[in-house]
Design a protein around this motif. Structure first.
Motif, PDB file in Angstrom:
ATOM      1  N   GLY A 102       0.826  -1.212   0.000  1.00 44.76           N
ATOM      2  CA  GLY A 102       0.000   0.000   0.000  1.00 44.76           C
ATOM      3  C   GLY A 102       0.852   1.250   0.000  1.00 44.76           C
ATOM      4  N   LEU A 103       0.560   2.163  -0.919  1.00 45.22           N
ATOM      5  CA  LEU A 103       1.293   3.423  -0.972  1.00 45.22           C
ATOM      6  C   LEU A 103       0.996   4.270   0.264  1.00 45.22           C
ATOM      7  CD1 LEU A 103       0.664   4.265  -4.723  1.00 45.22           C
ATOM      8  CD2 LEU A 103       2.878   3.702  -3.692  1.00 45.22           C
ATOM      9  N   PRO A 104       1.956   5.049   0.730  1.00 44.73           N
ATOM     10  CA  PRO A 104       1.709   5.889   1.913  1.00 44.73           C
ATOM     11  C   PRO A 104       0.704   6.982   1.621  1.00 44.73           C
ATOM     12  CG  PRO A 104       3.794   6.468   0.901  1.00 44.73           C
ATOM     13  CD  PRO A 104       3.312   5.244   0.189  1.00 44.73           C
ATOM     14  N   ARG A 105      -0.092   7.300   2.610  1.00 49.00           N
ATOM     15  CA  ARG A 105      -0.983   8.457   2.562  1.00 49.00           C
ATOM     16  C   ARG A 105      -0.326   9.529   3.426  1.00 49.00           C
ATOM     17  NH1 ARG A 105      -2.591   4.121  -0.441  1.00 49.00           N
ATOM     18  NH2 ARG A 105      -4.820   4.233  -1.020  1.00 49.00           N
ATOM     19  N   ILE A 106       0.094  10.636   2.791  1.00 50.02           N
ATOM     20  CA  ILE A 106       0.941  11.612   3.466  1.00 50.02           C
ATOM     21  C   ILE A 106       0.210  12.909   3.763  1.00 50.02           C
ATOM     22  CG2 ILE A 106       3.066  12.965   3.277  1.00 50.02           C
ATOM     23  CD1 ILE A 106       4.184  10.670   1.565  1.00 50.02           C
ATOM     24  N   ASP A 107      -0.278  13.587   2.724  1.00 50.05           N
ATOM     25  CA  ASP A 107      -1.063  14.802   2.902  1.00 50.05           C
ATOM     26  C   ASP A 107      -1.838  15.059   1.627  1.00 50.05           C
ATOM     27  OD1 ASP A 107       0.420  16.734   1.094  1.00 50.05           O
ATOM     28  OD2 ASP A 107       2.046  16.299   2.485  1.00 50.05           O
ATOM     29  N   ALA A 108      -2.687  16.073   1.649  1.00 49.38           N
ATOM     30  CA  ALA A 108      -3.638  16.303   0.558  1.00 49.38           C
ATOM     31  C   ALA A 108      -2.962  16.520  -0.788  1.00 49.38           C
ATOM     32  CB  ALA A 108      -4.532  17.500   0.899  1.00 49.38           C
ATOM     33  N   ILE A 109      -1.830  17.216  -0.805  1.00 49.81           N
ATOM     34  CA  ILE A 109      -1.160  17.531  -2.069  1.00 49.81           C
ATOM     35  C   ILE A 109      -0.184  16.429  -2.471  1.00 49.81           C
ATOM     36  CG2 ILE A 109       0.277  19.220  -3.270  1.00 49.81           C
ATOM     37  CD1 ILE A 109      -0.818  21.349  -1.335  1.00 49.81           C
ATOM     38  N   THR A 110       0.625  15.978  -1.535  1.00 39.45           N
ATOM     39  CA  THR A 110       1.616  14.939  -1.849  1.00 39.45           C
ATOM     40  C   THR A 110       0.961  13.669  -2.372  1.00 39.45           C
ATOM     41  OG1 THR A 110       3.099  15.840  -0.161  1.00 39.45           O
ATOM     42  CG2 THR A 110       3.535  13.598  -0.922  1.00 39.45           C
ATOM     43  N   ASP A 111      -0.178  13.291  -1.790  1.00 40.19           N
ATOM     44  CA  ASP A 111      -0.865  12.078  -2.245  1.00 40.19           C
ATOM     45  C   ASP A 111      -1.214  12.159  -3.728  1.00 40.19           C
ATOM     46  OD1 ASP A 111      -0.699  11.231   0.352  1.00 40.19           O
ATOM     47  OD2 ASP A 111      -2.843  11.411   0.787  1.00 40.19           O
ATOM     48  N   LEU A 112      -1.595  13.348  -4.191  1.00 43.43           N
ATOM     49  CA  LEU A 112      -2.000  13.499  -5.591  1.00 43.43           C
ATOM     50  C   LEU A 112      -0.811  13.320  -6.522  1.00 43.43           C
ATOM     51  CD1 LEU A 112      -4.493  16.513  -5.382  1.00 43.43           C
ATOM     52  CD2 LEU A 112      -4.974  14.052  -5.202  1.00 43.43           C
ATOM     53  N   TYR A 113       0.323  13.954  -6.206  1.00 43.16           N
ATOM     54  CA  TYR A 113       1.444  13.809  -7.136  1.00 43.16           C
ATOM     55  C   TYR A 113       2.095  12.429  -7.029  1.00 43.16           C
ATOM     56  CZ  TYR A 113       5.450  15.183  -4.007  1.00 43.16           C
ATOM     57  OH  TYR A 113       6.427  15.269  -3.047  1.00 43.16           O
ATOM     58  N   ASN A 114       2.030  11.794  -5.864  1.00 40.80           N
ATOM     59  CA  ASN A 114       2.517  10.418  -5.777  1.00 40.80           C
ATOM     60  C   ASN A 114       1.657   9.476  -6.623  1.00 40.80           C
ATOM     61  OD1 ASN A 114       4.739  10.857  -4.161  1.00 40.80           O
ATOM     62  ND2 ASN A 114       3.741  10.246  -2.258  1.00 40.80           N
ATOM     63  N   ALA A 115       0.352   9.698  -6.621  1.00 39.05           N
ATOM     64  CA  ALA A 115      -0.545   8.857  -7.420  1.00 39.05           C
ATOM     65  C   ALA A 115      -0.252   9.015  -8.906  1.00 39.05           C
ATOM     66  CB  ALA A 115      -2.002   9.210  -7.125  1.00 39.05           C
ATOM     67  N   VAL A 116      -0.032  10.251  -9.353  1.00 37.64           N
ATOM     68  CA  VAL A 116       0.287  10.481 -10.761  1.00 37.64           C
ATOM     69  C   VAL A 116       1.650   9.872 -11.101  1.00 37.64           C
ATOM     70  CG1 VAL A 116       0.742  12.259 -12.496  1.00 37.64           C
ATOM     71  CG2 VAL A 116      -1.166  12.527 -10.900  1.00 37.64           C
ATOM     72  N   SER A 117       2.603   9.982 -10.190  1.00 35.98           N
ATOM     73  CA  SER A 117       3.921   9.400 -10.401  1.00 35.98           C
ATOM     74  C   SER A 117       3.827   7.897 -10.653  1.00 35.98           C
ATOM     75  CB  SER A 117       4.813   9.674  -9.179  1.00 35.98           C
ATOM     76  OG  SER A 117       6.064   9.029  -9.301  1.00 35.98           O
ATOM     77  N   VAL A 118       3.065   7.197  -9.829  1.00 37.54           N
ATOM     78  CA  VAL A 118       2.929   5.748  -9.976  1.00 37.54           C
ATOM     79  C   VAL A 118       2.103   5.390 -11.206  1.00 37.54           C
ATOM     80  CG1 VAL A 118       1.910   3.693  -8.904  1.00 37.54           C
ATOM     81  CG2 VAL A 118       3.300   5.270  -7.540  1.00 37.54           C
ATOM     82  N   ALA A 119       1.012   6.110 -11.427  1.00 35.93           N
ATOM     83  CA  ALA A 119       0.140   5.810 -12.566  1.00 35.93           C
ATOM     84  C   ALA A 119       0.869   5.989 -13.893  1.00 35.93           C
ATOM     85  CB  ALA A 119      -1.107   6.686 -12.523  1.00 35.93           C
ATOM     86  N   HIS A 120       1.776   6.981 -13.970  1.00 39.67           N
ATOM     87  CA  HIS A 120       2.466   7.276 -15.227  1.00 39.67           C
ATOM     88  C   HIS A 120       3.927   6.852 -15.232  1.00 39.67           C
ATOM     89  CE1 HIS A 120      -0.797   9.628 -17.143  1.00 39.67           C
ATOM     90  NE2 HIS A 120      -1.169   9.811 -15.883  1.00 39.67           N
ATOM     91  N   ALA A 121       4.374   6.264 -14.149  1.00 37.09           N
ATOM     92  CA  ALA A 121       5.738   5.717 -14.046  1.00 37.09           C
ATOM     93  C   ALA A 121       6.816   6.752 -14.370  1.00 37.09           C
ATOM     94  CB  ALA A 121       5.895   4.477 -14.932  1.00 37.09           C
ATOM     95  N   LEU A 122       6.751   7.884 -13.676  1.00 36.44           N
ATOM     96  CA  LEU A 122       7.818   8.874 -13.794  1.00 36.44           C
ATOM     97  C   LEU A 122       8.035   9.542 -12.446  1.00 36.44           C
ATOM     98  CD1 LEU A 122       6.738  12.193 -15.566  1.00 36.44           C
ATOM     99  CD2 LEU A 122       5.154  10.685 -14.396  1.00 36.44           C
ATOM    100  N   PRO A 123       9.270   9.998 -12.173  1.00 34.86           N
ATOM    101  CA  PRO A 123       9.534  10.678 -10.910  1.00 34.86           C
ATOM    102  C   PRO A 123       8.868  12.051 -10.880  1.00 34.86           C
ATOM    103  CG  PRO A 123      11.562   9.843 -11.916  1.00 34.86           C
ATOM    104  CD  PRO A 123      10.495   9.776 -12.959  1.00 34.86           C
TER     105      PRO A 123
END
Length: 242
Positions: A102-123
């Motif tokens: 399970g990916l970490p749930r960190i905060d309202a903004i970080t969660d969004l860019y982490n999700a996009v990072s994983v979904a699109h496979a880029l840092p």
């Protein structure tokens, strides 16, 4: 307001020619945002992270991130400046390896860019513009630049290795090893309302895919913060002239 304006942060961003010598295929999509709504994790972020986990699992990247050619290219880039990517992993690799638990749930903004990072496979990295000093610079480190961390609950300063690829501002290193670890000073918090996002791409990821990932992040941030304003810039690595 402190720190650079959105346009100052974007317009002043640079990639050192020495970095381009390592990876002439490198591009970065910079996204600056204002009037974001910060705070703890939200239902939107949780849903996006759950969806990203499912996508990564279906692609086989949760078991081995390097089956994705773009993640493999980041391993090559790390090795090019002397890092060992199995010990200090590119940020997207590190996130993908957390998918099974399970990916970490960190905060309202970080969660969004982490999700996009994983979904699109880029840092992707996120910076608090109110704590940034001047524009971002991607350089090869001298080795004496300060990098602020927390160690044992106490503030501490370390330094990158000479030749390491780092993001830096006027006060010091903001992210070590290209996209491996961010400093404490500029990280997003529950009070961040102005942020800069750094989306890193190498071949084989093309500009269209990079743009798609950037638009996915903007769309998510707009959904979470309807009054937010955005500006973007695509910056390419350029070698020294012949």
């Amino acid at each position: 307001m402190t720190g650079p304006s959105m346009q100052q942060w974007l317009d002043g961003a640079t990639i050192a020619p020495e970095v381009a010598e390592l990876r002439p295929d490198y591009r970065v999509l910079l996204i600056a945002a204002e009037d974001l709504i910060p705070g703890p994790s939200t239902e939107l972020g949780d849903k996006m992270l759950t969806d990203a986990e499912a996508q990564a699992t279906a692609r086989g990247e949760a078991e081995d991130p390097t089956v994705n050619p773009h993640v493999a290219a980041w391993h090559e880039a790390f090795r090019a400046f002397g890092a060992k990517p199995k010990r200090v992993r590119p940020s997207v690799d590190a996130l993908l390896r957390r998918v099974p638990d399970g990916l970490p749930r960190i905060d309202a903004i970080t969660d969004l860019y982490n999700a996009v990072s994983v979904a699109h496979a880029l840092p992707i990295g996120g910076e608090d513009l109110d704590h940034y000093s001047g524009p971002p610079r991607l350089v090869r480190a001298r080795g004496d630049e300060p990098f602020e961390i927390m160690s044992g609950g106490q503030a501490s300063t370390e330094h990158p290795r000479p030749g390491e690829v780092v993001w830096a501002d006027a006060e010091g290193v903001t992210c070590r090893r290209w996209n491996w670890r961010q400093c404490v000073r500029t990280r997003l918090t529950h009070s961040t309302t102005r942020a800069g996002f750094i989306l890193d791409a190498l071949h084989p990821m093309d500009d269209a895919h990079l743009d798609k990932a950037g638009q996915a992040l903007i769309d998510a941030l707009k959904q979470a913060s309807p009054s937010a304003r955005f500006a973007t810039r695509l910056l390419r690595a350029e070698r020294h002239p012949a």
